[in-house]
Scaffold this motif. Structure first.
Motif, mmCIF file in Angstrom:
data_model
loop_
_atom_site.group_PDB
_atom_site.id
_atom_site.type_symbol
_atom_site.label_atom_id
_atom_site.label_comp_id
_atom_site.label_asym_id
_atom_site.label_seq_id
_atom_site.Cartn_x
_atom_site.Cartn_y
_atom_site.Cartn_z
ATOM 1 N N GLN A 53 0.833 -1.184 0.000
ATOM 2 C CA GLN A 53 0.000 0.000 0.000
ATOM 3 C C GLN A 53 0.870 1.238 0.000
ATOM 4 O O GLN A 53 1.857 1.311 0.715
ATOM 5 N N ALA A 54 0.476 2.113 -0.838
ATOM 6 C CA ALA A 54 1.235 3.353 -0.887
ATOM 7 C C ALA A 54 1.022 4.116 0.400
ATOM 8 O O ALA A 54 -0.057 4.097 0.980
ATOM 9 N N ASN A 55 2.042 4.762 0.804
ATOM 10 C CA ASN A 55 1.948 5.490 2.059
ATOM 11 C C ASN A 55 1.330 6.870 1.889
ATOM 12 O O ASN A 55 0.901 7.465 2.853
ATOM 13 N N THR A 56 1.312 7.332 0.629
ATOM 14 C CA THR A 56 0.800 8.682 0.435
ATOM 15 C C THR A 56 -0.711 8.706 0.592
ATOM 16 O O THR A 56 -1.408 7.762 0.283
ATOM 17 N N LYS A 57 -1.170 9.832 1.013
ATOM 18 C CA LYS A 57 -2.617 9.980 1.186
ATOM 19 C C LYS A 57 -3.271 10.236 -0.165
ATOM 20 O O LYS A 57 -2.767 10.998 -0.969
ATOM 21 N N GLN A 58 -4.393 9.616 -0.360
ATOM 22 C CA GLN A 58 -5.072 9.800 -1.639
ATOM 23 C C GLN A 58 -6.065 10.944 -1.532
ATOM 24 O O GLN A 58 -7.267 10.736 -1.504
ATOM 25 N N GLN A 59 -5.536 12.129 -1.494
ATOM 26 C CA GLN A 59 -6.440 13.264 -1.362
ATOM 27 C C GLN A 59 -5.950 14.416 -2.216
ATOM 28 O O GLN A 59 -4.760 14.671 -2.291
ATOM 29 N N VAL A 60 -6.904 15.039 -2.840
ATOM 30 C CA VAL A 60 -6.541 16.240 -3.569
ATOM 31 C C VAL A 60 -6.371 17.344 -2.544
ATOM 32 O O VAL A 60 -7.243 17.536 -1.711
ATOM 33 N N PRO A 61 -5.282 18.054 -2.619
ATOM 34 C CA PRO A 61 -5.120 19.129 -1.643
ATOM 35 C C PRO A 61 -6.132 20.237 -1.906
ATOM 36 O O PRO A 61 -6.255 20.730 -3.028
#
Lengths: 185, 152
Positions: free
Chosen positions: B8-16
């Motif tokens: 799993q990617a550690n980055t958050k899946q959110q548009v800033p």
């Protein structure tokens, strides 16, 4: 006495609703916006007539009389014509010195005057169609002259020089006279 | 326990969304700048006529409008041809002279845009033009749309 030091609240404007407010305003302006450009036929009216001064004499050959009656029928120098002939007739008349050199048409483009006269009952639409043709004729003449002299269309030439230095404009001044309409029947 | 664990990617899946108000504000400011709120309530009907050899009016601030057309009576009915300047119908055609002269004093480079209904007769248009000549507002513009001419 106890003085309690109050912990100050951090004064912060809530930012979450800001986007919503901006959106609302945005939508308002989107709705009321009409991006319309004003377009039209530009004309210069003559100054008011001076009662003491006689109008300057104009030689008959330098004047092209266009009459338009209430039914849209056109009379050019006493001869009937139809709307799509007007442009060519105006070109022949104004640019006579460089074309046919007909002794009955204008001596020089600078002296040529196109007079448009209507009846009071003539619909505005027909008058504008007429004016459009005459302006179109002048535009064509200016375009041709500009291509001949400078190798560029008139519109480009016009953008390059100031109004006073515009030799093409001087060569083909738009002398359009708007005569007072006839009372008509 | 399986060996193959889903990576799993550690980055958050959110548009800033932090910059969103700024973007919206920019759009907002753009539309505020280009908006021209309709400044007059039309009391006459103006259906523009069409012409080909037209020019744009570049300096909108110099323009003053005169509307000529049949008066709107409501209920889809139209009355006689009237002249409207700013918000009011002009009853006395000779009043145009003074009205336009005052405007000319405020803005010496005034351009008068005549917005005339295509079915109006030339008589009233000419009367208005005579008044404009008297007032000294000589630069006029017949407002038209771009397009093919109506067949005659």
């Amino acid at each position: 006495m106890k003085l309690k030091k109050r912990s100050r609240e951090v004064a912060e404007v809530p930012q979450a609703g800001m986007a919503d407010i901006a959106f609302l305003l945005l939508i308002f302006f989107l709705v009321v916006t009409t991006i319309d450009v004003d377009t039209g036929i530009g004309m210069q009216l003559p100054p008011p007539p001076d009662p003491d001064q006689e109008p300057p004499p104009i030689r008959e050959r330098n004047l092209m009389n266009i009459l338009v009656n209430a039914r849209g029928q056109i009379l050019i120098n006493e001869e009937r014509a139809s709307l799509h002939e007007v442009r060519q007739l105006v070109i022949d008349f104004v640019d006579n010195a460089n074309r046919a050199q007909d002794p009955n048409l204008s001596e020089d483009p600078r002296q040529a005057i196109v007079s448009i006269k209507t009846d009071r009952q003539t619909p505005y639409e027909i008058y504008i169609d007429m004016l459009d043709e005459v302006i179109g004729a002048y535009r064509q003449l200016r375009d041709e002259a500009s291509m001949r002299e400078f190798g560029i269309p008139y519109r480009q030439y016009q953008a390059r020089v100031s109004r006073d230095d515009n030799v093409i404009r001087e060569m083909y001044p738009q002398n359009i006279s708007l005569a007072e309409p006839d009372p008509g029947s | 326990m399986s060996k193959f664990q889903k990576k799993q990617a550690n980055t958050k899946q959110q548009v800033p969304t932090a910059a969103m108000p700024d973007i919206i504000f920019m759009l907002l400011i753009f539309f505020m700048v280009v908006t021209v709120l309709r400044e007059v309530e039309l009391q006459v009907r103006v259906d523009f006529t069409r012409a080909d050899n037209i020019e744009k009016i570049e300096q909108k601030r110099l323009v003053s409008y005169i509307y000529i057309g049949p008066e709107i009576l409501g209920g889809g009915r139209y009355g006689d041809t009237r002249v409207q300047i700013d918000d009011a119908l002009v009853d006395d055609i000779y009043a145009i002279r003074r009205l336009m002269y005052d405007k000319l004093m405020e803005e010496p480079r005034l351009i008068v845009s005549l917005r005339v209904d295509q079915q109006s007769e030339m008589g009233i248009v000419s009367d208005v033009q005579q008044e404009l000549r008297e007032a000294g507002t000589l630069r006029i513009n017949y407002s038209t749309l771009r397009g093919a001419q109506a067949p005659m």
